[in-house]
Scaffold this motif. Structure first.
Motif: not given
Ligand SMILES: [Zn+2]
Length: 343
Positions: A14, A17, A172
């Motif tokens: 997160w 993101f 990521y």
């Protein structure tokens, strides 16, 4: 669904993101600002170079930048004038200039054909603001001298670093401290730009909010019969997530407390160890002193015994002397041991 649950339990996912969202918001605010500034820049260029179009359809097909020709040659006065003016406004005149991003015969007609020369490679087929990603916009602000008046001083490079790090982050993921650092870099740029354009008015606050967002991934359940049922499921999922976060926070606080206790105990052990060392040293010193005293006493005693022996010897010899004197009818005879009567 395991995949979603796993993602919801991964703050590092997160965090990554959130930076994407922050950069996207920054890009949205930069768009109108850059559009206005490039329009003004192009208008000024037109005043310098004229707005006459190129009649020869100049292009770079016969120019090879790898040969000894760092600047593209033109057999056309219009494009030559524009080329020189564009180069004058490039902050990296002696470095690599991305001439081939653009179509030279459109320089006097299309502001983006000029702007593309100040961007990184790869924008040959991009022709309007919406085609450029944030990396291109940051590069443009960094390399076009028109933007020097905003005194951005390396802030664009800092945000470019954020963008590149995010694009190349393995799995990521992004650690919390990197999220904080990256969002700070974005905010720093916003705080300077807000002085020059109303678009950036609330962006710093938005970046703050994005940084603190409590995100959860929720898959639309096709089994839900209607909107209300879907909302119920969403509320239940949010509640589960909230409980999980609460437990996580509780555990994190406990771990912190334990770490603090351990650290305090460690200090106590250090103090105790130091105190024991001091006591041991004192005991050692006492033993040494006691032994020393005993050695002195033994030596004194030993010396007294030698003295006694010497006195006995002297007394014996005195007795013999007195006896011999008595026997020799008052004739004085000195004892025979050397040094006895010297003093
Ligand atoms: Zn031309």
């Amino acid at each position: 669904m395991d995949t979603i649950q796993k993602l919801n339990e991964e703050p590092v996912f997160w965090n990554n993101f959130k930076v994407h969202i922050g950069l996207r918001r920054l890009g949205e605010c930069l768009g109108p600002f850059i559009d206005e500034e490039i329009t003004a820049f192009h208008d000024r260029m037109k005043q310098q170079c004229g707005s006459a179009p190129c009649e020869k359809k100049c292009e770079f097909s016969n120019w090879d930048s790898t040969c000894n020709q760092p600047i593209p040659p033109f057999d056309c006065e219009v494009c030559t004038t524009w080329r020189d003016e564009i180069r004058t406004h490039h902050s990296n005149q002696n470095g690599k200039v991305m001439w081939t991003n653009s179509k030279p015969h459109l320089w006097s007609q299309d502001k983006w054909q000029v702007a593309k020369v100040y961007m990184s490679n790869g924008h040959k087929n991009h022709n309007s603001l919406g085609d450029f990603d944030i990396a291109a916009l940051l590069c443009l602000m960094n390399q076009c001298k028109h933007f020097e008046k905003f005194k951005l001083r390396g802030l664009c490079e800092e945000v470019s670093f954020v963008r590149n790090s995010i694009m190349h982050s393995p799995n990521y993921q992004l650690k919390q401290k990197d999220l904080d650092n990256y969002m700070t870099r974005i905010r720093k740029l916003c705080k300077v730009l807000v002085k020059h354009h109303p678009n950036f008015g609330s962006l710093s606050r938005e970046i703050d909010e994005i940084q603190r967002l409590d995100l959860i991934l929720f898959a639309r359940d096709n089994q839900a019969q209607n909107k209300e049922e879907l909302e119920d499921k969403l509320v239940a999922a949010l509640e589960d997530n909230r409980k999980a976060k609460k437990t996580e926070d509780l555990l994190r606080r406990k771990v912190k407390k334990l770490e603090k206790t351990l650290s305090e105990r460690d200090e106590e052990i250090k103090t105790l160890r130091f105190s024991c060392k001091e006591k041991l040293q004192a005991v050692k010193q006492k033993v040494i002193d006691d032994i020393g005293m005993k050695v002195v006493k033994i030596r004194e005693k030993f010396q007294q015994e030698i003295l006694q022996e010497a006195i006995i010897v002297i007394c014996t010899k005195m007795e013999i002397f007195l006896l011999e004197r008595a026997l020799s009818k008052n004739e004085a005879v000195l004892p025979d041991w050397p040094g006895c009567w010297d003093s």
